[in-house]
Write an enzyme that holds these catalytic residues in place. Structure first.
Site, PDB file in Angstrom:
ATOM      1  N   HIS A 127       0.868  -1.182   0.000  1.00 38.44           N
ATOM      2  CA  HIS A 127       0.000   0.000   0.000  1.00 38.44           C
ATOM      3  C   HIS A 127       0.908   1.236   0.000  1.00 38.44           C
ATOM      4  O   HIS A 127       0.992   1.959   0.987  1.00 38.44           O
ATOM      5  CB  HIS A 127      -0.914  -0.034   1.227  1.00 38.44           C
ATOM      6  CG  HIS A 127      -2.081   0.910   1.162  1.00 38.44           C
ATOM      7  ND1 HIS A 127      -2.341   1.739   0.079  1.00 38.44           N
ATOM      8  CD2 HIS A 127      -3.075   1.158   2.074  1.00 38.44           C
ATOM      9  CE1 HIS A 127      -3.436   2.437   0.325  1.00 38.44           C
ATOM     10  NE2 HIS A 127      -3.899   2.110   1.520  1.00 38.44           N
ATOM     11  N   GLN A 130      -0.282   4.888   1.056  1.00 40.60           N
ATOM     12  CA  GLN A 130      -0.510   5.040   2.496  1.00 40.60           C
ATOM     13  C   GLN A 130       0.793   5.326   3.232  1.00 40.60           C
ATOM     14  O   GLN A 130       0.876   6.234   4.064  1.00 40.60           O
ATOM     15  CB  GLN A 130      -1.137   3.754   3.052  1.00 40.60           C
ATOM     16  CG  GLN A 130      -1.391   3.794   4.551  1.00 40.60           C
ATOM     17  CD  GLN A 130      -2.475   4.787   4.916  1.00 40.60           C
ATOM     18  OE1 GLN A 130      -3.579   4.718   4.401  1.00 40.60           O
ATOM     19  NE2 GLN A 130      -2.176   5.725   5.813  1.00 40.60           N
ATOM     20  N   ASP A 216      -2.831  -1.701  12.034  1.00 40.71           N
ATOM     21  CA  ASP A 216      -3.743  -1.811  10.894  1.00 40.71           C
ATOM     22  C   ASP A 216      -4.762  -2.890  11.251  1.00 40.71           C
ATOM     23  O   ASP A 216      -4.572  -3.647  12.214  1.00 40.71           O
ATOM     24  CB  ASP A 216      -2.921  -2.199   9.641  1.00 40.71           C
ATOM     25  CG  ASP A 216      -3.747  -2.280   8.364  1.00 40.71           C
ATOM     26  OD1 ASP A 216      -4.908  -1.813   8.354  1.00 40.71           O
ATOM     27  OD2 ASP A 216      -3.226  -2.821   7.363  1.00 40.71           O
ATOM     28  N   ARG A 284      -3.640  12.159   3.272  1.00 37.46           N
ATOM     29  CA  ARG A 284      -3.759  11.337   2.057  1.00 37.46           C
ATOM     30  C   ARG A 284      -4.002  12.239   0.842  1.00 37.46           C
ATOM     31  O   ARG A 284      -3.418  12.031  -0.215  1.00 37.46           O
ATOM     32  CB  ARG A 284      -4.932  10.334   2.182  1.00 37.46           C
ATOM     33  CG  ARG A 284      -4.811   9.277   3.266  1.00 37.46           C
ATOM     34  CD  ARG A 284      -3.670   8.306   3.081  1.00 37.46           C
ATOM     35  NE  ARG A 284      -3.636   7.686   1.764  1.00 37.46           N
ATOM     36  CZ  ARG A 284      -4.325   6.593   1.390  1.00 37.46           C
ATOM     37  NH1 ARG A 284      -5.100   5.979   2.251  1.00 37.46           N
ATOM     38  NH2 ARG A 284      -4.221   6.101   0.172  1.00 37.46           N
TER      39      ARG A 284
HETATM   40  N1   CP Z   1      -6.295   3.736   4.528  1.00 35.84           N
HETATM   41  C1   CP Z   1      -6.975   3.466   3.390  1.00 35.84           C
HETATM   42  O1   CP Z   1      -6.421   3.115   2.332  1.00 35.84           O
HETATM   43  O2   CP Z   1      -8.317   3.662   3.507  1.00 35.84           O
HETATM   44  P1   CP Z   1      -9.424   3.262   2.427  1.00 35.84           P
HETATM   45  O3   CP Z   1      -9.474   1.757   2.374  1.00 35.84           O
HETATM   46  O4   CP Z   1     -10.695   3.864   2.951  1.00 35.84           O
HETATM   47  O5   CP Z   1      -9.036   3.822   1.093  1.00 35.84           O
HETATM   48  N1  NVA Z   2      -4.533  -3.991   5.387  1.00 37.84           N
HETATM   49  C1  NVA Z   2      -5.778  -3.326   5.087  1.00 37.84           C
HETATM   50  C2  NVA Z   2      -5.557  -1.886   4.731  1.00 37.84           C
HETATM   51  C3  NVA Z   2      -6.811  -1.083   4.539  1.00 37.84           C
HETATM   52  C4  NVA Z   2      -6.531   0.311   4.126  1.00 37.84           C
HETATM   53  C5  NVA Z   2      -6.509  -4.062   3.976  1.00 37.84           C
HETATM   54  O1  NVA Z   2      -5.849  -4.501   3.030  1.00 37.84           O
HETATM   55  O2  NVA Z   2      -7.730  -4.200   4.065  1.00 37.84           O
END
Ligand code: CP
Ligand code: NVA
Length: 298
Positions: A127, A130, A216, A284
């Site tokens: 990600h 993020q 997370d 973000r």
């Molecule tokens: N943190 C994040 O990526 O949030 P969303 O899943 O809402 O985009």
């Molecule tokens: N690890 C989480 C992050 C959400 C922003 C997922 O993949 O659902």
């Protein structure tokens, strides 16, 4: 052509170039440059999103461009059209693509065939958007992250933790991952990151004198079938007051959101650090603009 597909593929200089532009976009939201003027960017999402979707839609608009949101289930991709054909078609119509999906290789394949800048908006593996926000938020509040200690609690094999791992290798901060053995990262990833990493099953030891505590969700998108086992196995890794007490007195607590109070973080700890967490969420938007600017202007 530049892409943002993973933190692993970024150099130290790439990360710094992006982070260095975030504050400018934040401070001059009404008057900053509009490098996407006349452009349309496709956003193909196969998973839910609040922050990533809204920050990119608003960010693209404020940079002068037009976001085109495509639920992956609504386009032919959802009925089995190959990714490479979808990529070839979109590459002839839009100026960039932002993709949230399951397999990292799908985002890589799209980027290879589309011929337009492509952004990973979350895969099972990474990600990156993020973590760029998180790095900016830490440095905005506390100064350079190099030499600091970041402690991550819970599913240390998830996408967010993996992006932290590669960031630690690039920006030279120490990373401690507190997780049960089955949720610790693949040793091959640890090796590839080149990071100074401590893997531990002891959350308090991970938090000891840390500068940033991070967690997370325990059940990432796509892992719902494992929910019962995950909640049971990860419950000793909650970010709560007992853990926070072990960290430095000025330690920041961050969460990428969405947060599940009483699970990965307790309600009181979340509330005590909500100001940081929602600054992080706001960032973000500013960080997405810096990413887009870096992709199109170099
Ligand atoms: N943190 C994040 O990526 O949030 P969303 O899943 O809402 O985009
Ligand atoms: N690890 C989480 C992050 C959400 C922003 C997922 O993949 O659902």
């Amino acid at each position: 052509m530049r892409h943002l597909l993973s933190v692993e593929q970024l150099t130290h200089a790439d990360i710094r170039q992006m982070l260095d532009r975030v504050a400018g976009f934040k401070q001059r939201r009404k008057t900053h440059a509009r490098p996407l003027e006349g452009q349309t960017w496709a956003m193909i999402f196969a998973k839910s999103s609040t922050r990533t979707r809204v920050s990119f839609e608003v960010g693209i608009h404020e940079l002068g461009g037009r976001p085109l949101f495509l639920n992956a289930a609504d386009i032919q991709l959802g009925r089995g059209e190959p990714i490479q054909d979808t990529a070839r078609v979109l590459g002839r119509m839009v100026h960039g693509a932002i993709i949230r999906t399951y397999a990292q290789r799908d985002v890589e394949e799209f980027a290879r065939h589309a011929g337009i800048p492509t952004i990973n908006a979350l895969t099972d593996e990474e990600h990156p958007c993020q973590i760029l926000t998180d790095l900016f938020t830490y440095e905005e509040k506390r100064g350079p992250i190099a030499g600091r200690t970041v402690a991550f609690f819970g599913d240390a094999a998830c996408n967010v933790a993996t992006s932290w791992l590669f960031a630690a290798g690039r920006l030279d901060f120490a990373l401690r991952l507190a997780a049960p053995p089955e949720f610790q990262p693949d040793p091959e990833l640890v090796r590839r990151s080149g990071a100074r990493v401590v893997l531990t099953e002891d959350p308090r030891a991970a938090a000891c004198d840390a500068d940033l505590l991070y967690t997370d969700v325990w059940v990432s998108m796509g892992k719902e079938a494992e929910e019962t086992r995950r909640l049971r196995t990860l419950s000793p890794y909650q970010l709560n007051d007992a853990v926070v007490k072990c960290a430095r007195p000025d330690a920041l607590v961050m969460h990428c959101l969405p947060a599940y109070r009483g699970k990965e973080i307790d309600g009181a700890t979340f509330d005590a650090h909500a100001a940081t967490v929602f600054d992080q969420a706001e960032n973000r938007l500013h960080t997405q603009k810096a990413i887009l600017d870096w992709l199109v202007r170099g």
